[in-house]
Design a protein around this motif. Structure first.
Motif, PDB file in Angstrom:
ATOM      1  N   MET A   1       1.682   9.790   6.972  1.00 60.52           N
ATOM      2  CA  MET A   1       1.020   8.587   7.439  1.00 60.52           C
ATOM      3  C   MET A   1       1.654   7.386   6.739  1.00 60.52           C
ATOM      4  O   MET A   1       1.999   7.445   5.567  1.00 60.52           O
ATOM      5  N   GLN A   2       1.777   6.297   7.469  1.00 62.54           N
ATOM      6  CA  GLN A   2       2.268   5.034   6.926  1.00 62.54           C
ATOM      7  C   GLN A   2       1.290   3.929   7.265  1.00 62.54           C
ATOM      8  O   GLN A   2       0.690   3.941   8.331  1.00 62.54           O
ATOM      9  N   VAL A   3       1.170   2.980   6.358  1.00 56.09           N
ATOM     10  CA  VAL A   3       0.436   1.751   6.631  1.00 56.09           C
ATOM     11  C   VAL A   3       1.464   0.640   6.644  1.00 56.09           C
ATOM     12  O   VAL A   3       2.234   0.491   5.697  1.00 56.09           O
ATOM     13  N   GLN A   4       1.517  -0.094   7.730  1.00 51.52           N
ATOM     14  CA  GLN A   4       2.506  -1.163   7.858  1.00 51.52           C
ATOM     15  C   GLN A   4       1.809  -2.490   8.089  1.00 51.52           C
ATOM     16  O   GLN A   4       0.961  -2.599   8.974  1.00 51.52           O
ATOM     17  N   PRO A   5       2.181  -3.503   7.314  1.00 47.28           N
ATOM     18  CA  PRO A   5       1.584  -4.825   7.538  1.00 47.28           C
ATOM     19  C   PRO A   5       2.039  -5.407   8.876  1.00 47.28           C
ATOM     20  O   PRO A   5       3.176  -5.205   9.298  1.00 47.28           O
ATOM     21  N   TYR A   6       1.129  -6.120   9.525  1.00 46.63           N
ATOM     22  CA  TYR A   6       1.438  -6.833  10.766  1.00 46.63           C
ATOM     23  C   TYR A   6       0.994  -8.276  10.551  1.00 46.63           C
ATOM     24  O   TYR A   6      -0.187  -8.555  10.412  1.00 46.63           O
ATOM     25  N   LEU A   7       1.957  -9.179  10.518  1.00 44.41           N
ATOM     26  CA  LEU A   7       1.706 -10.584  10.209  1.00 44.41           C
ATOM     27  C   LEU A   7       1.723 -11.427  11.481  1.00 44.41           C
ATOM     28  O   LEU A   7       2.652 -11.324  12.279  1.00 44.41           O
ATOM     29  N   PHE A   8       0.717 -12.271  11.651  1.00 46.78           N
ATOM     30  CA  PHE A   8       0.628 -13.165  12.800  1.00 46.78           C
ATOM     31  C   PHE A   8       0.891 -14.591  12.330  1.00 46.78           C
ATOM     32  O   PHE A   8       0.074 -15.174  11.615  1.00 46.78           O
ATOM     33  N   PHE A   9       2.029 -15.152  12.741  1.00 41.51           N
ATOM     34  CA  PHE A   9       2.464 -16.468  12.272  1.00 41.51           C
ATOM     35  C   PHE A   9       2.007 -17.615  13.159  1.00 41.51           C
ATOM     36  O   PHE A   9       2.320 -18.766  12.891  1.00 41.51           O
ATOM     37  N   ASP A  10       1.326 -17.324  14.226  1.00 43.61           N
ATOM     38  CA  ASP A  10       0.688 -18.339  15.066  1.00 43.61           C
ATOM     39  C   ASP A  10       1.623 -19.459  15.513  1.00 43.61           C
ATOM     40  O   ASP A  10       1.279 -20.629  15.467  1.00 43.61           O
ATOM     41  N   GLY A  11       2.837 -19.068  15.906  1.00 41.86           N
ATOM     42  CA  GLY A  11       3.796 -20.047  16.443  1.00 41.86           C
ATOM     43  C   GLY A  11       5.024 -20.251  15.584  1.00 41.86           C
ATOM     44  O   GLY A  11       5.959 -20.923  16.003  1.00 41.86           O
TER      45      GLY A  11
END
Length: 134
Positions: free
Chosen positions: A1-11
């Motif tokens: 199992m892996q946990v991967q960050p998902y970043l939302f830069f909003d533009g």
């Protein structure tokens, strides 16, 4: 199992990817714009050229990113990304590069758990902790 960050830069996703490539040697593996989505109804004139999904490598870690809803209000509170540098010189270099235009919350210093440790928020608001593992 892996946990991967998902970043939302909003533009500002594409700008962030370029910044991370320069600052810490990130490598972009995949980038899809909204206009390239198989579901064409998802693309609007406002988001067509924005990043729907990207995947990039920082060392051995995969980080995912997007422009999300493009509302111009990225929010990166409640977490930080941590990088274990190989040595003090590498830690200082990454800290300085990520801190360009950002805000240092704890300057690089010796701690009981690391010969070099510091914390900052980069110019996009993403929190980072840089340390040399003992």
């Amino acid at each position: 199992m892996q946990v991967q960050p998902y970043l939302f830069f909003d533009g500002r996703c594409e700008e962030a990817l370029e910044f991370y490539k320069k600052a810490i040697g990130a490598k972009v593996d995949m980038l899809m714009r909204w206009k390239d989505s198989p579901d064409k109804s998802m693309a609007t004139p406002a988001n067509a050229d924005k990043v729907m999904h990207a995947s990039f490598q920082i060392g051995d870690t995969t980080v995912m990113a997007s422009d999300g809803r493009n509302e111009g209000k990225p929010n990166f509170h409640g977490f930080a990304l941590s990088i274990a540098a190989r040595n003090e010189a590498e830690a200082d270099k990454m800290f300085a590069a990520l801190g360009e235009g950002g805000q240092v919350t704890m300057p690089m210093t010796k701690t009981f758990f690391s010969p070099r440790f510091g914390m900052l928020a980069d110019k996009f608001g993403v929190g980072w902790m840089i340390l040399v593992a003992q």
